[in-house]
Design an enzyme around this catalytic site. Structure first.
Site, PDB file in Angstrom:
ATOM      1  N   SER A   1       6.948  -5.758   0.283  1.00 17.33           N
ATOM      2  CA  SER A   1       6.691  -5.088   1.411  1.00 17.33           C
ATOM      3  C   SER A   1       5.803  -6.469   2.082  1.00 17.33           C
ATOM      4  CB  SER A   1       5.653  -4.339   0.684  1.00 17.33           C
ATOM      5  OG  SER A   1       4.242  -4.639  -0.414  1.00 17.33           O
TER       6      SER A   1
ATOM      7  N   ASP B   1      -4.461  -1.288   3.327  1.00 18.99           N
ATOM      8  CA  ASP B   1      -4.446  -0.260   2.767  1.00 18.99           C
ATOM      9  C   ASP B   1      -5.075  -0.675   1.638  1.00 18.99           C
ATOM     10  OD1 ASP B   1      -2.662  -1.298   1.955  1.00 18.99           O
ATOM     11  OD2 ASP B   1      -0.720  -0.436   2.495  1.00 18.99           O
TER      12      ASP B   1
ATOM     13  N   HIS C   1      -2.016  -3.871   1.273  1.00 19.61           N
ATOM     14  CA  HIS C   1      -1.136  -4.883   2.913  1.00 19.61           C
ATOM     15  C   HIS C   1      -1.846  -5.346   3.902  1.00 19.61           C
ATOM     16  CE1 HIS C   1       1.761  -2.125   0.709  1.00 19.61           C
ATOM     17  NE2 HIS C   1       2.291  -3.026   1.133  1.00 19.61           N
TER      18      HIS C   1
END
Ligand code: NAG
Ligand code: NAG
Ligand code: NAG
Ligand code: NAG
Ligand code: NAG
Length: 375
Positions: A50, A341, A344
């Site tokens: 991610s 978050d 990230h």
């Protein structure tokens, strides 16, 4: 980056410490100076999780990340797990290349300057899964074979064989391997398992090399023990010795450092053992740790606290109510947070990280990002 966005970032720093503002002016001025000028069209293939997923997960699972995701840049639904651009986006901007289309995205993709095989949740192991590095390499090999076949039939806009050779192959993976390992293995077991992750990265580089790739840009993994998600959910063995002066978890960071030591050694070994290969190892750990440890210098507050989450200080992270789920709230957009978050980074953080990486101070051998599109 486009000038208007630099101005927007500059606006964010107004009102913070003058010293921080000066640093931001300096950072904003740095990107254009290090703009990689390319003689050849820069073609980039990215592999990772991610940290560099520009839409693979969203395309694969048919999900949409709605606001506040994307609020700092895209201002609409987009497919990155952040409030804006990722490190890979800033790297592309610095080369004046378009953002990378996700390999799995069937709508609006444009693969003329490469493709992104990264997918949120990806790891090196286990293999032969949607989320595994070796699967992304298989996807790449198929992509390459079909591009060359279609080009031979006259289809326009395919990446050519020559472009595959000259392309840059970027990897940023390992964080999820370590992160998952800490949920079911002891520290000593994790250390013993690290060579198996590195072996997968070696195989991936080898496969790309075998199919003609010669230029690699390999990111080390970040300081796992500074992730608010880990801090909020890990019970320390020893509350005194398990935290460093910054407040990060020492065992998790030590595992990340061990991983990086072996990854760097792999890069150096391949560099000296393989013909006509350029393989650059980038010490992303130091870049991210410096940002967290010296966050005030860069104009950030609360580097271990999440912007978009719930639960309040010290981490504002509750795994039952994470960003985007009802009950979570996002910080004031004028506040500068490092963590979006809990896992990230924010766009503002990614901008600083990109600036450091583009300085080439953290690259071994010291190499500019645009080495592959010149000469
Ligand atoms: C794809 O992007 C390239 C620039 O990277 C551009 O030249 C080309 O026109 C685009 N193709 C389409 C179909 O949009
Ligand atoms: C070395 O790699 C470059 C791509 O980076 C390629 O253009 C060149 O032909 C290669 N040279 C040899 C001798 O294989
Ligand atoms: C934590 O580590 C310190 C230093 O090694 C030691 O003095 C202390 O007894 C340990 N505490 C616990 C609860 O094990
Ligand atoms: C999350 O939910 C689980 C199961 O309902 C509960 O046991 C746990 O305490 C919750 N955690 C937090 C931080 O609220
Ligand atoms: C890179 O290193 C040079 C020389 O040590 C230093 O002047 C510069 O500030 C560094 N830049 C970054 C972004 O670390």
């Amino acid at each position: 980056m486009p000038y208007s966005d630099r101005e927007e970032l500059m606006k964010q720093v107004k009102g913070s410490l003058p010293y921080a503002a000066i640093l931001w002016l300096w950072a904003a001025a740095l990107l254009p100076r290090t703009l990689g000028q390319c003689e050849r069209k820069p073609v980039i293939f990215n592999f990772g999780d991610s940290n560099s997923d520009t839409g693979g997960y969203a395309a694969a699972f048919g999900v949409t990340f709605v606001l506040p995701f994307g609020r700092a840049f895209f201002h609409e639904q987009n497919s990155r797990i952040s409030d804006g651009r990722l490190l890979i986006d800033f790297l592309c901007e610095s080369l004046k290349a378009s953002y990378l289309s996700p390999y799995l995205e069937s709508v609006g993709s444009n693969f003329t300057n490469g493709a992104n095989f990264a997918i949120a949740g990806a790891s090196t192991l286990p293999t032969f899964k949607l989320f595994s590095l070796n699967n992304h390499i298989l996807q790449f090999l198929r992509f390459q074979a079909r591009s060359i076949l279609l080009a031979s039939k006259g289809y326009p806009d395919q990446v050519t064989e020559e472009e595959f050779k000259n392309a840059l192959y970027v990897m940023d993976i390992g964080q999820n391997d370590l992160s998952a390992a800490f949920t079911y293995l002891t520290y000593d077991q994790i250390i013993l398992k690290i060579p198996t992750y590195i072996y997968e990265i070696r195989s991936a580089i080898w496969s790309i090399y075998q199919s003609g790739g010669r230029n690699f840009w390999i990111h080390g993994t970040g300081p796992l023990g500074c992730m608010p998600q880990k801090l909020a959910t890990t019970a320390p063995q020893n509350a005194t010795t398990d935290y460093d002066p910054v407040g990060c978890l020492v065992p998790l960071n030590n595992a990340a450092k061990e991983f990086n030591g072996q990854l760097k050694a792999l890069c150096e070994e391949l560099q000296s053992g393989m013909n006509n290969i350029t393989i650059v190892y980038v010490d992303v750990y130091s870049v991210k740790y410096d940002l967290i440890a010296n966050s005030a210098k860069y104009g950030f507050e609360n580097p271990l606290e999440v912007c978009c989450g719930s639960g309040g200080p010290p981490y504002n992270f509750n795994q039952n109510v994470t960003c985007g789920n009802s009950g979570s709230t996002a910080c004031d957009p004028r506040q500068k947070y490092v963590s979006w978050d809990g896992v990230h980074f924010t766009q503002a953080a990614n901008f600083v990280i990109a600036s450091s990486i583009l300085s080439s101070n953290f690259s071994t051998p010291r190499t500019r990002l645009n080495f592959f599109c010149n000469g």
